[in-house]
Design a protein around this motif. Structure first.
Motif, short mmCIF file in Angstrom:
data_model
loop_
_atom_site.label_atom_id
_atom_site.label_comp_id
_atom_site.label_asym_id
_atom_site.label_seq_id
_atom_site.Cartn_x
_atom_site.Cartn_y
_atom_site.Cartn_z
N ALA A 24 0.85 -1.18 0.00
CA ALA A 24 0.00 0.00 0.00
C ALA A 24 0.89 1.24 0.00
CB ALA A 24 -0.92 -0.01 1.21
N PRO A 25 0.46 2.30 -0.67
CA PRO A 25 1.33 3.48 -0.81
C PRO A 25 1.36 4.35 0.44
CG PRO A 25 -0.80 3.92 -1.76
CD PRO A 25 -0.81 2.47 -1.34
N SER A 26 2.42 5.11 0.54
CA SER A 26 2.52 6.10 1.62
C SER A 26 1.77 7.36 1.17
CB SER A 26 3.98 6.43 1.89
OG SER A 26 4.53 7.14 0.77
N THR A 27 1.55 8.24 2.10
CA THR A 27 0.90 9.53 1.78
C THR A 27 1.75 10.30 0.78
OG1 THR A 27 -0.09 9.57 3.98
CG2 THR A 27 -0.01 11.65 2.79
N LYS A 28 3.06 10.21 0.93
CA LYS A 28 3.97 10.90 0.01
C LYS A 28 3.85 10.33 -1.41
CE LYS A 28 8.80 12.08 -0.76
NZ LYS A 28 10.18 11.86 -0.38
N ASP A 29 3.73 9.01 -1.53
CA ASP A 29 3.56 8.38 -2.84
C ASP A 29 2.29 8.91 -3.52
OD1 ASP A 29 5.84 6.83 -2.54
OD2 ASP A 29 4.73 5.10 -1.74
N VAL A 30 1.21 8.98 -2.75
CA VAL A 30 -0.06 9.45 -3.30
C VAL A 30 0.06 10.91 -3.72
CG1 VAL A 30 -2.49 9.91 -2.78
CG2 VAL A 30 -1.44 7.77 -2.02
N LYS A 31 0.70 11.73 -2.91
CA LYS A 31 0.87 13.15 -3.22
C LYS A 31 1.69 13.32 -4.50
CE LYS A 31 -0.74 16.11 -1.17
NZ LYS A 31 -2.03 16.70 -1.49
N ASN A 32 2.75 12.54 -4.65
CA ASN A 32 3.57 12.61 -5.88
C ASN A 32 2.77 12.20 -7.10
OD1 ASN A 32 5.80 13.47 -4.43
ND2 ASN A 32 6.70 11.42 -4.28
N LEU A 33 1.97 11.15 -6.96
CA LEU A 33 1.14 10.71 -8.08
C LEU A 33 0.10 11.76 -8.42
CD1 LEU A 33 0.48 8.43 -10.09
CD2 LEU A 33 -1.09 7.51 -8.37
N GLU A 34 -0.45 12.39 -7.42
CA GLU A 34 -1.44 13.45 -7.65
C GLU A 34 -0.83 14.58 -8.47
OE1 GLU A 34 -4.52 15.69 -4.79
OE2 GLU A 34 -2.42 16.19 -4.37
N GLU A 35 0.37 15.00 -8.13
CA GLU A 35 1.04 16.07 -8.88
C GLU A 35 1.26 15.66 -10.34
OE1 GLU A 35 4.56 17.40 -6.87
OE2 GLU A 35 3.47 17.67 -4.99
N GLU A 36 1.69 14.42 -10.55
CA GLU A 36 1.90 13.94 -11.92
C GLU A 36 0.60 13.93 -12.70
OE1 GLU A 36 3.81 10.12 -11.89
OE2 GLU A 36 5.34 10.77 -10.49
N ALA A 37 -0.46 13.43 -12.09
CA ALA A 37 -1.76 13.34 -12.77
C ALA A 37 -2.34 14.73 -13.04
CB ALA A 37 -2.74 12.51 -11.94
N ARG A 38 -2.18 15.64 -12.10
CA ARG A 38 -2.70 17.00 -12.30
C ARG A 38 -2.10 17.67 -13.52
NH1 ARG A 38 -3.18 19.94 -6.39
NH2 ARG A 38 -5.15 18.94 -5.82
N GLY A 39 -0.85 17.37 -13.81
CA GLY A 39 -0.20 17.95 -14.98
C GLY A 39 -0.91 17.60 -16.27
N HIS A 40 -1.52 16.44 -16.33
CA HIS A 40 -2.23 16.02 -17.53
C HIS A 40 -3.58 16.71 -17.68
CE1 HIS A 40 0.65 12.94 -18.68
NE2 HIS A 40 0.70 12.58 -17.40
N CYS A 41 -4.08 17.30 -16.60
CA CYS A 41 -5.40 17.95 -16.62
C CYS A 41 -5.31 19.46 -16.49
CB CYS A 41 -6.28 17.37 -15.50
SG CYS A 41 -6.76 15.66 -15.78
N SER A 42 -4.12 20.02 -16.59
CA SER A 42 -3.95 21.46 -16.35
C SER A 42 -4.72 22.33 -17.35
CB SER A 42 -2.48 21.84 -16.32
OG SER A 42 -1.86 21.52 -17.54
#
Length: 143
Positions: A112-130
């Protein structure tokens, strides 16, 4: 004395060839410059893809706290839906990772991911929806 009319023709031919070479070289330089600037840009998903991504993320957050068999069923159904309907594969890959993490969290897996892993993934995904007007939000799983 023999003067030939080819001397002016040679000058004109050289001038035309030189101009054509300059135009081709300029086009190559412009194309290379465009590629250089665009090479690190993220793909931009449509608003529909970003809305679907956010819906899946919201469901994933909920399913991550539920029973593992339900999470497994949801994971299969959602993955099939995402692959069939989402056009931006790069955003789809980010959402897929979050789906897998939700399943792992529901199974109480050590992967299971850490909170930091989820936050990093969120930043990556947000870039695709900017450019879509949709702001993705990936909350920590299992909370």
């Amino acid at each position: 004395m023999n003067t030939t009319p080819t001397a002016p023709n040679r000058k004109r031919t050289r001038l035309v060839l030189g101009a054509a070479t300059a135009v081709i070289a300029g086009a190559l330089v412009a194309g290379a410059g465009y590629w250089w600037l665009d090479r690190d840009e993220l793909s931009q998903a449509s608003a529909a893809d970003c809305r679907m991504a956010q819906r899946i993320i919201t469901e994933a957050e909920e399913i991550s706290t539920g029973p593992a068999p339900e999470a497994q069923t949801w994971w299969k159904k959602t993955g099939d839906e995402r692959r069939a309907q989402m056009k931006d594969g790069y955003l789809g890959a980010k959402v897929s990772r979050y789906e897998g993490w939700a399943l792992a969290t529901a199974r109480k897996s050590p992967e299971a991911p850490s909170t930091k892993d989820v936050k990093n993934l969120e930043e990556e995904a947000r870039g695709h929806c900017s450019d879509s007007g949709v702001t993705l939000s990936m909350p920590p799983l299992g909370a």
